[in-house]
Design an enzyme around this catalytic site. Structure first.
Site, short mmCIF file in Angstrom:
data_model
loop_
_atom_site.label_atom_id
_atom_site.label_comp_id
_atom_site.label_asym_id
_atom_site.label_seq_id
_atom_site.Cartn_x
_atom_site.Cartn_y
_atom_site.Cartn_z
N ASN A 1 -5.10 3.75 -1.69
CA ASN A 1 -6.44 3.94 -1.14
C ASN A 1 -6.76 5.43 -1.20
O ASN A 1 -6.09 6.25 -0.57
CB ASN A 1 -6.52 3.41 0.30
CG ASN A 1 -6.47 1.90 0.32
OD1 ASN A 1 -7.25 1.24 -0.36
ND2 ASN A 1 -5.56 1.34 1.08
N GLU B 1 15.73 -5.39 -0.83
CA GLU B 1 17.07 -5.94 -0.82
C GLU B 1 17.54 -6.06 -2.26
O GLU B 1 16.84 -6.62 -3.11
CB GLU B 1 17.06 -7.32 -0.15
CG GLU B 1 18.42 -7.96 -0.05
CD GLU B 1 18.37 -9.32 0.63
OE1 GLU B 1 19.41 -9.74 1.14
OE2 GLU B 1 17.29 -9.95 0.64
N HIS C 1 10.76 -7.97 3.49
CA HIS C 1 11.28 -7.10 2.44
C HIS C 1 11.01 -7.72 1.07
O HIS C 1 10.73 -8.90 0.96
CB HIS C 1 12.78 -6.85 2.61
CG HIS C 1 13.62 -8.10 2.51
ND1 HIS C 1 13.97 -8.83 3.61
CD2 HIS C 1 14.16 -8.73 1.44
CE1 HIS C 1 14.70 -9.87 3.22
NE2 HIS C 1 14.82 -9.84 1.91
N ARG D 1 0.86 -1.19 0.00
CA ARG D 1 0.00 0.00 0.00
C ARG D 1 0.89 1.24 0.00
O ARG D 1 1.86 1.32 0.76
CB ARG D 1 -0.90 0.01 1.24
CG ARG D 1 -1.87 -1.15 1.24
CD ARG D 1 -2.81 -1.09 2.44
NE ARG D 1 -3.55 -2.32 2.57
CZ ARG D 1 -4.59 -2.68 1.82
NH1 ARG D 1 -5.01 -1.89 0.86
NH2 ARG D 1 -5.20 -3.83 2.02
N GLU E 1 2.37 -5.02 -7.14
CA GLU E 1 1.08 -4.33 -7.16
C GLU E 1 1.10 -3.22 -6.12
O GLU E 1 1.27 -3.48 -4.93
CB GLU E 1 -0.04 -5.32 -6.84
CG GLU E 1 -1.41 -4.67 -6.74
CD GLU E 1 -2.46 -5.64 -6.22
OE1 GLU E 1 -3.18 -5.26 -5.29
OE2 GLU E 1 -2.55 -6.78 -6.71
#
Length: 131
Positions: A57, A122, A72, A10, A53
């Site tokens: 919001n 990483e 990570h 997000r 993805e």
């Protein structure tokens, strides 16, 4: 058999996050799907079929609490020191280069970098299991 296809994070600001992943890792927007209350942005590159993805919001202004359970994302590159220098020149502030050895042999050569929302990525030298 299941096939891993994407990981979702997000983000607060679509343009800021898309710009980071474009500049840092050469990802580009593969698809953008807008809904009434959120937008999904799928990013990828020719190196892999796996996608990132980004979920935005709508109306959210507070940063997300990443908590203490988040791990990570990881990417591999041909020359990790060269990639670290490139990211430094872009002003993206990569961490220090770390060499991890096991049984006297190189296991991993890597550094971490944070995206605009604080997610850790990483960046590993392509070697051993990290091809």
């Amino acid at each position: 058999m299941a096939k891993m296809i994407h990981s979702m994070i997000r983000v607060l600001d679509e343009a800021r996050s898309v710009g980071f992943y474009e500049r840092a890792f050469g990802l580009s927007v593969a698809d953008r799907v807008d809904f009434e209350t959120f937008t999904l942005i799928y990013m990828s590159n020719a190196e892999t079929g796996f996608e990132l993805e980004l979920t935005v919001n709508k109306g959210r202004t507070a940063p997300y609490d990443l908590g203490n359970a988040y791990g990570h994302l990881a990417v591999s590159v041909e020359e990790v020191a060269v990639e670290r220098e490139r990211l430094s020149k872009l002003g993206l502030k990569p961490g220090e280069l770390v060499e991890l050895n096991r049984d006297g042999k190189l296991f991993g050569l890597f550094f971490f970098i944070s995206d605009p929302d604080g997610y850790k990525i990483e960046v590993l030298q392509r070697h051993g299991r990290f091809l």
